[in-house]
Write a protein that holds these residues in place. Structure first.
Motif, PDB file in Angstrom:
ATOM      1  N   GLY A   1       9.425  37.647  12.492  1.00  0.00           N
ATOM      2  CA  GLY A   1       9.196  37.292  11.091  1.00  0.00           C
ATOM      3  C   GLY A   1       9.411  38.478  10.138  1.00  0.00           C
ATOM      4  O   GLY A   1      10.002  38.330   9.055  1.00  0.00           O
ATOM      5  N   ASN A   2       8.916  39.636  10.511  1.00  0.00           N
ATOM      6  CA  ASN A   2       9.106  40.823   9.638  1.00  0.00           C
ATOM      7  C   ASN A   2      10.581  41.198   9.501  1.00  0.00           C
ATOM      8  O   ASN A   2      11.026  41.660   8.441  1.00  0.00           O
ATOM      9  CB  ASN A   2       8.328  42.006  10.195  1.00  0.00           C
ATOM     10  N   CYS A   3      11.316  40.975  10.637  1.00  0.00           N
ATOM     11  CA  CYS A   3      12.755  41.304  10.556  1.00  0.00           C
ATOM     12  C   CYS A   3      13.450  40.362   9.597  1.00  0.00           C
ATOM     13  O   CYS A   3      14.346  40.796   8.841  1.00  0.00           O
ATOM     14  CB  CYS A   3      13.358  41.157  11.953  1.00  0.00           C
ATOM     15  N   LYS A   4      13.073  39.075   9.602  1.00  0.00           N
ATOM     16  CA  LYS A   4      13.657  38.124   8.666  1.00  0.00           C
ATOM     17  C   LYS A   4      13.299  38.481   7.225  1.00  0.00           C
ATOM     18  O   LYS A   4      14.126  38.366   6.314  1.00  0.00           O
ATOM     19  CB  LYS A   4      13.198  36.714   8.993  1.00  0.00           C
ATOM     20  N   ALA A   5      12.053  38.939   7.033  1.00  0.00           N
ATOM     21  CA  ALA A   5      11.625  39.347   5.675  1.00  0.00           C
ATOM     22  C   ALA A   5      12.432  40.547   5.200  1.00  0.00           C
ATOM     23  O   ALA A   5      12.844  40.630   4.031  1.00  0.00           O
ATOM     24  CB  ALA A   5      10.134  39.661   5.691  1.00  0.00           C
TER      25      ALA A   5
ATOM     26  N   GLU B   1       6.216  56.188  23.152  1.00  0.00           N
ATOM     27  CA  GLU B   1       5.989  55.095  24.096  1.00  0.00           C
ATOM     28  C   GLU B   1       5.091  54.043  23.452  1.00  0.00           C
ATOM     29  O   GLU B   1       4.515  54.260  22.396  1.00  0.00           O
ATOM     30  CB  GLU B   1       5.342  55.641  25.368  1.00  0.00           C
ATOM     31  N   GLY B   2       4.984  52.966  24.152  1.00  0.00           N
ATOM     32  CA  GLY B   2       4.147  51.902  23.664  1.00  0.00           C
ATOM     33  C   GLY B   2       4.964  50.829  22.987  1.00  0.00           C
ATOM     34  O   GLY B   2       6.198  50.798  23.046  1.00  0.00           O
ATOM     35  N   ALA B   3       4.265  49.912  22.331  1.00  0.00           N
ATOM     36  CA  ALA B   3       4.929  48.804  21.671  1.00  0.00           C
ATOM     37  C   ALA B   3       5.605  49.288  20.402  1.00  0.00           C
ATOM     38  O   ALA B   3       5.120  50.174  19.682  1.00  0.00           O
ATOM     39  CB  ALA B   3       3.911  47.722  21.349  1.00  0.00           C
ATOM     40  N   TYR B   4       6.801  48.710  20.129  1.00  0.00           N
ATOM     41  CA  TYR B   4       7.547  49.051  18.913  1.00  0.00           C
ATOM     42  C   TYR B   4       7.286  47.962  17.886  1.00  0.00           C
ATOM     43  O   TYR B   4       7.471  46.768  18.182  1.00  0.00           O
ATOM     44  CB  TYR B   4       9.041  49.158  19.219  1.00  0.00           C
ATOM     45  N   LYS B   5       6.900  48.377  16.736  1.00  0.00           N
ATOM     46  CA  LYS B   5       6.658  47.415  15.682  1.00  0.00           C
ATOM     47  C   LYS B   5       7.962  47.168  14.944  1.00  0.00           C
ATOM     48  O   LYS B   5       8.508  48.038  14.301  1.00  0.00           O
ATOM     49  CB  LYS B   5       5.598  47.948  14.722  1.00  0.00           C
ATOM     50  N   MET B   6       8.489  45.957  15.054  1.00  0.00           N
ATOM     51  CA  MET B   6       9.774  45.650  14.456  1.00  0.00           C
ATOM     52  C   MET B   6       9.592  45.245  12.999  1.00  0.00           C
ATOM     53  O   MET B   6       8.520  44.702  12.655  1.00  0.00           O
ATOM     54  CB  MET B   6      10.448  44.532  15.254  1.00  0.00           C
ATOM     55  N   PRO B   7      10.707  45.501  12.223  1.00  0.00           N
ATOM     56  CA  PRO B   7      11.946  46.230  12.599  1.00  0.00           C
ATOM     57  C   PRO B   7      11.705  47.726  12.658  1.00  0.00           C
ATOM     58  O   PRO B   7      10.906  48.276  11.914  1.00  0.00           O
ATOM     59  CB  PRO B   7      12.897  45.846  11.489  1.00  0.00           C
ATOM     60  N   VAL B   8      12.444  48.352  13.591  1.00  0.00           N
ATOM     61  CA  VAL B   8      12.420  49.820  13.665  1.00  0.00           C
ATOM     62  C   VAL B   8      13.678  50.329  12.962  1.00  0.00           C
ATOM     63  O   VAL B   8      14.808  49.996  13.367  1.00  0.00           O
ATOM     64  CB  VAL B   8      12.377  50.288  15.137  1.00  0.00           C
TER      65      VAL B   8
ATOM     66  N   PRO C   1       7.900  51.062   5.837  1.00  0.00           N
ATOM     67  CA  PRO C   1       7.546  50.915   4.423  1.00  0.00           C
ATOM     68  C   PRO C   1       7.231  49.439   4.142  1.00  0.00           C
ATOM     69  O   PRO C   1       7.410  48.575   4.996  1.00  0.00           O
ATOM     70  CB  PRO C   1       8.819  51.364   3.708  1.00  0.00           C
ATOM     71  N   GLU C   2       6.781  49.181   2.946  1.00  0.00           N
ATOM     72  CA  GLU C   2       6.559  47.797   2.561  1.00  0.00           C
ATOM     73  C   GLU C   2       7.901  47.063   2.548  1.00  0.00           C
ATOM     74  O   GLU C   2       8.887  47.583   2.044  1.00  0.00           O
ATOM     75  CB  GLU C   2       5.917  47.722   1.169  1.00  0.00           C
ATOM     76  N   LEU C   3       7.904  45.890   3.120  1.00  0.00           N
ATOM     77  CA  LEU C   3       9.144  45.127   3.225  1.00  0.00           C
ATOM     78  C   LEU C   3       9.395  44.351   1.940  1.00  0.00           C
ATOM     79  O   LEU C   3       9.524  43.132   1.930  1.00  0.00           O
ATOM     80  CB  LEU C   3       9.076  44.195   4.428  1.00  0.00           C
ATOM     81  N   THR C   4       9.476  45.087   0.878  1.00  0.00           N
ATOM     82  CA  THR C   4       9.761  44.532  -0.437  1.00  0.00           C
ATOM     83  C   THR C   4      10.913  45.319  -1.058  1.00  0.00           C
ATOM     84  O   THR C   4      11.331  46.370  -0.545  1.00  0.00           O
ATOM     85  CB  THR C   4       8.534  44.637  -1.351  1.00  0.00           C
ATOM     86  N   GLU C   5      11.384  44.779  -2.188  1.00  0.00           N
ATOM     87  CA  GLU C   5      12.458  45.525  -2.854  1.00  0.00           C
ATOM     88  C   GLU C   5      11.986  46.920  -3.268  1.00  0.00           C
ATOM     89  O   GLU C   5      12.743  47.893  -3.180  1.00  0.00           O
ATOM     90  CB  GLU C   5      12.948  44.738  -4.076  1.00  0.00           C
ATOM     91  N   THR C   6      10.746  47.018  -3.720  1.00  0.00           N
ATOM     92  CA  THR C   6      10.243  48.336  -4.142  1.00  0.00           C
ATOM     93  C   THR C   6      10.101  49.254  -2.949  1.00  0.00           C
ATOM     94  O   THR C   6      10.542  50.417  -2.983  1.00  0.00           O
ATOM     95  CB  THR C   6       8.890  48.189  -4.856  1.00  0.00           C
TER      96      THR C   6
END
Length: 274
Positions: free
Chosen positions: A185-189, A232-239, A259-264
């Motif tokens: 979902g974050n990658c789509k955002a 190591e560990g889990a990667y929080k996508m998108p990287v 960063p915040e997944l917004t235009e700003t």
């Protein structure tokens, strides 16, 4: 008669003597005057001598008397000797003094020194220091960053990154690698923000974008992720990973956080690392 003639001869002789004395006196005075000697005393002496001379007796001498012409002749030369005094002319103040003309030698004029001024050396501009040719960035073209929505499955991700680094070295841009999954979902955002005109213009102007799918459990994609993110560990996508034209990591969000997944938020991130 003879006695009378002797008396006449005696009287004539006495007159001749007196005439001769007078002539002698006049001659002496003239000579004295010519010589600058005062004649008053000499005249007195001569007069005295003439006055004191006694008359010869009538019967004195029987010799023949000197003729009158001789007496007259002897007196004339005496009178002739009375020449005026010859005095040296004294220089008068009015007499012009002849002066020698001063030597007027005209000095030969020296020729003016015509020295030509040395020409000033032309100003030479210092050669500019050699600088590295600046990489001209072409005007951003819509879609020139290579961004597409979604993540291609089974694509040669490593080859795509190598090509993007070579392009970045040529045009001075950066490489943005987006590791994500089609079901994230974050990658789509993030895709929606990258597709906007404002953020899309930043991508076209400063980045070459490479999308890598790590949601299909492709080991090669994970190996590429580990090359740039050592944690190591889990990667929080998108990287998100940013590389320079030499393939060196500039920043990555696995360690710094997304960063915040917004235009700003995404816009500030892209401007900071462009």
């Amino acid at each position: 008669m003879a006695a009378h003639r002797r008396k006449q001869r005696t009287v004539g002789i006495q007159g001749l003597v007196r005439f001769s004395a007078v002539s002698l006196t006049i001659a002496s005075a003239a000579v004295a005057t010519a010589c600058g000697v005062g004649g008053s005393k000499n005249d007195a002496a001569q007069n005295v001598s003439v006055a004191a001379a006694p008359d010869a007796p009538a019967d004195q001498g029987t010799g023949a008397p000197a003729p009158m012409e001789a007496a007259t002749a002897s007196a004339s030369p005496a009178a002739a000797t009375s020449v005026p005094p010859t005095t040296r002319p004294s220089p008068s103040a009015s007499s012009p003094v002849v002066k020698r003309p001063a030597a007027t030698t005209k000095a030969t004029p020296r020729p003016a020194a015509t020295t030509k001024a040395a020409p000033r050396p032309a100003r030479t501009t210092a050669a500019p220091a050699p600088t590295r040719p600046a990489v001209k960035k072409s005007a951003p073209v819509s879609g020139s960053s290579g961004f597409t929505s979604g993540y291609p499955t089974g694509a040669d991700a490593r080859g795509a990154v190598t090509a993007a680094v070579a392009a970045a070295k040529a045009d001075g841009k950066k490489v943005l690698i987006d590791f994500g999954a089609n079901w994230c979902g974050n990658c789509k955002a993030a895709d929606r923000v990258f597709a906007t005109s404002g953020v899309g213009a930043l991508l076209d102007a400063s980045y070459h974008v490479v999308k890598v799918d790590i949601g299909s459990q492709d080991s090669s994609a994970f190996d590429l992720l580990r090359d740039y993110c050592s944690g190591e560990g889990a990667y929080k996508m998108p990287v998100l990973v940013v590389l320079d034209g030499n393939g060196k990591v500039v920043t990555e969000t696995h360690s710094t956080g997304n960063p915040e997944l917004t235009e700003t938020g995404l816009g500030a991130f892209l401007r900071k690392w462009a």
